[in-house]
Design a protein around this motif. Structure first.
Motif, PDB file in Angstrom:
ATOM      1  N   UNK A 126       0.827  -1.203   0.000  1.00  0.00           N
ATOM      2  CA  UNK A 126       0.000   0.000   0.000  1.00  0.00           C
ATOM      3  C   UNK A 126       0.870   1.266   0.000  1.00  0.00           C
ATOM      4  N   UNK A 127       2.000   1.219   0.665  1.00  0.00           N
ATOM      5  CA  UNK A 127       2.925   2.365   0.628  1.00  0.00           C
ATOM      6  C   UNK A 127       3.412   2.612  -0.799  1.00  0.00           C
ATOM      7  N   UNK A 128       3.712   1.529  -1.505  1.00  0.00           N
ATOM      8  CA  UNK A 128       4.128   1.653  -2.924  1.00  0.00           C
ATOM      9  C   UNK A 128       3.008   2.254  -3.756  1.00  0.00           C
ATOM     10  N   UNK A 129       1.780   1.799  -3.537  1.00  0.00           N
ATOM     11  CA  UNK A 129       0.641   2.350  -4.290  1.00  0.00           C
ATOM     12  C   UNK A 129       0.503   3.850  -4.058  1.00  0.00           C
ATOM     13  N   UNK A 130       0.667   4.267  -2.808  1.00  0.00           N
ATOM     14  CA  UNK A 130       0.569   5.696  -2.515  1.00  0.00           C
ATOM     15  C   UNK A 130       1.681   6.469  -3.214  1.00  0.00           C
ATOM     16  N   UNK A 131       2.881   5.924  -3.205  1.00  0.00           N
ATOM     17  CA  UNK A 131       3.990   6.576  -3.922  1.00  0.00           C
ATOM     18  C   UNK A 131       3.672   6.701  -5.406  1.00  0.00           C
ATOM     19  N   UNK A 132       3.094   5.660  -5.978  1.00  0.00           N
ATOM     20  CA  UNK A 132       2.728   5.690  -7.403  1.00  0.00           C
ATOM     21  C   UNK A 132       1.660   6.734  -7.701  1.00  0.00           C
ATOM     22  N   UNK A 133       0.853   7.067  -6.702  1.00  0.00           N
ATOM     23  CA  UNK A 133      -0.164   8.119  -6.852  1.00  0.00           C
ATOM     24  C   UNK A 133       0.441   9.500  -6.581  1.00  0.00           C
ATOM     25  N   UNK A 134       1.711   9.524  -6.153  1.00  0.00           N
ATOM     26  CA  UNK A 134       2.368  10.787  -5.831  1.00  0.00           C
ATOM     27  C   UNK A 134       1.971  11.335  -4.472  1.00  0.00           C
ATOM     28  N   UNK A 135       1.508  10.442  -3.590  1.00  0.00           N
ATOM     29  CA  UNK A 135       1.061  10.867  -2.270  1.00  0.00           C
ATOM     30  C   UNK A 135       1.923  10.186  -1.207  1.00  0.00           C
ATOM     31  N   UNK A 136       2.768  10.986  -0.553  1.00  0.00           N
ATOM     32  CA  UNK A 136       3.624  10.491   0.518  1.00  0.00           C
ATOM     33  C   UNK A 136       3.493  11.479   1.679  1.00  0.00           C
ATOM     34  N   UNK A 137       3.191  10.986   2.867  1.00  0.00           N
ATOM     35  CA  UNK A 137       3.006  11.911   3.993  1.00  0.00           C
ATOM     36  C   UNK A 137       4.298  12.556   4.466  1.00  0.00           C
ATOM     37  N   UNK A 138       4.150  13.769   4.960  1.00  0.00           N
ATOM     38  CA  UNK A 138       5.265  14.495   5.571  1.00  0.00           C
ATOM     39  C   UNK A 138       5.288  14.255   7.078  1.00  0.00           C
ATOM     40  N   UNK A 139       4.169  13.758   7.605  1.00  0.00           N
ATOM     41  CA  UNK A 139       4.046  13.482   9.025  1.00  0.00           C
ATOM     42  C   UNK A 139       3.206  12.218   9.197  1.00  0.00           C
ATOM     43  N   UNK A 140       3.663  11.333  10.084  1.00  0.00           N
ATOM     44  CA  UNK A 140       2.936  10.098  10.390  1.00  0.00           C
ATOM     45  C   UNK A 140       2.576  10.107  11.869  1.00  0.00           C
ATOM     46  N   UNK A 141       1.280   9.898  12.131  1.00  0.00           N
ATOM     47  CA  UNK A 141       0.767   9.798  13.495  1.00  0.00           C
ATOM     48  C   UNK A 141       0.066   8.445  13.605  1.00  0.00           C
ATOM     49  N   UNK A 142       0.353   7.709  14.670  1.00  0.00           N
ATOM     50  CA  UNK A 142      -0.190   6.361  14.796  1.00  0.00           C
ATOM     51  C   UNK A 142      -0.722   6.084  16.190  1.00  0.00           C
ATOM     52  N   UNK A 143      -1.741   5.247  16.229  1.00  0.00           N
ATOM     53  CA  UNK A 143      -2.140   4.641  17.489  1.00  0.00           C
ATOM     54  C   UNK A 143      -0.923   3.868  17.993  1.00  0.00           C
ATOM     55  N   UNK A 144      -0.730   3.783  19.298  1.00  0.00           N
ATOM     56  CA  UNK A 144       0.426   3.065  19.825  1.00  0.00           C
ATOM     57  C   UNK A 144       0.270   1.539  19.846  1.00  0.00           C
ATOM     58  N   UNK A 172       9.274   2.217   3.246  1.00  0.00           N
ATOM     59  CA  UNK A 172       9.139   2.401   1.792  1.00  0.00           C
ATOM     60  C   UNK A 172       9.335   3.873   1.425  1.00  0.00           C
ATOM     61  N   UNK A 173       8.816   4.753   2.258  1.00  0.00           N
ATOM     62  CA  UNK A 173       8.881   6.191   1.982  1.00  0.00           C
ATOM     63  C   UNK A 173      10.180   6.828   2.456  1.00  0.00           C
ATOM     64  N   UNK A 174      11.067   6.054   3.073  1.00  0.00           N
ATOM     65  CA  UNK A 174      12.307   6.590   3.647  1.00  0.00           C
ATOM     66  C   UNK A 174      12.016   7.633   4.730  1.00  0.00           C
ATOM     67  N   UNK A 175      10.922   7.405   5.440  1.00  0.00           N
ATOM     68  CA  UNK A 175      10.512   8.269   6.543  1.00  0.00           C
ATOM     69  C   UNK A 175      11.147   7.711   7.817  1.00  0.00           C
ATOM     70  N   UNK A 176      11.811   8.530   8.610  1.00  0.00           N
ATOM     71  CA  UNK A 176      12.478   8.013   9.810  1.00  0.00           C
ATOM     72  C   UNK A 176      11.483   7.470  10.845  1.00  0.00           C
ATOM     73  N   UNK A 177      11.672   6.205  11.218  1.00  0.00           N
ATOM     74  CA  UNK A 177      10.746   5.546  12.153  1.00  0.00           C
ATOM     75  C   UNK A 177      10.652   6.291  13.479  1.00  0.00           C
ATOM     76  N   UNK A 178      11.760   6.861  13.930  1.00  0.00           N
ATOM     77  CA  UNK A 178      11.752   7.567  15.208  1.00  0.00           C
ATOM     78  C   UNK A 178      10.922   8.851  15.148  1.00  0.00           C
ATOM     79  N   UNK A 179      10.581   9.311  13.947  1.00  0.00           N
ATOM     80  CA  UNK A 179       9.769  10.522  13.798  1.00  0.00           C
ATOM     81  C   UNK A 179       8.264  10.232  13.811  1.00  0.00           C
TER      82      UNK A 179
END
Length: 164
Positions: free
Chosen positions: A37-55, A69-76
């Protein structure tokens, strides 16, 4: 413009009935679907600048697999306690606190809250269920997250692993 990606955690494992709901891991299919799904989003040109998650373990793991996949730092990745099994109204509380420097964000959470919130955001479509690893995307005509609820919204797409 602000873009919101609502992402339900990928498929979790029910192999151990003694595992607490909060601690349930992803199963094999979930571990495959999240990066797809991350690849699909990249193919649509949609990659988040911020990720917020339930713990919860299954949401955290889904967010981390997609972040890779997005090269987004996990610690962020921001873990937001309120998103664990929350109601639709909780999403707005989380969204209004987001720094306006971020234009595209991803929020990882659970059903039924994520489906209820997706349906709250638009009258264009109705979703019976956001399936595991499903992504609901909407754009708001605003420059601030605090105005997100009042802003005119445009439905972008709804995608999930087993969609045709």
């Amino acid at each position: 413009m602000k873009t919101l990606l609502l992402i339900r955690h990928a498929k979790s494992s029910w192999n151990d009935p003694d595992t607490d709901d909060f601690d349930r891991p992803l199963n094999k299919r979930g571990k495959q679907n999240a990066p797809e799904m991350a690849e699909r989003l990249m193919n649509k040109g949609v990659v988040p600048e911020l990720i917020i998650s339930s713990p919860a373990k299954r949401t955290r793991t889904t967010a981390k697999l997609m972040a890779d996949i997005w090269k987004y730092p996990k610690q962020a990745i921001i873990l937001e306690e309120e998103l664990y099994l929350c109601y639709a109204s909780t999403f707005l509380k989380v969204i209004t606190k987001i720094d306006d420097d971020f234009n595209t964000i991803a929020i990882y959470a659970h059903n039924p809250g994520i489906t209820d919130f997706a349906n709250y955001l638009t009258e264009e479509i109705r979703i019976d269920n956001v399936p595991t690893a499903g992504v609901f995307a909407i754009q708001a005509d605003t420059e601030t997250w605090s105005d997100f609820d009042r802003a005119k919204k445009t439905f972008l797409f709804f995608d999930y692993p087993r969609k045709d």
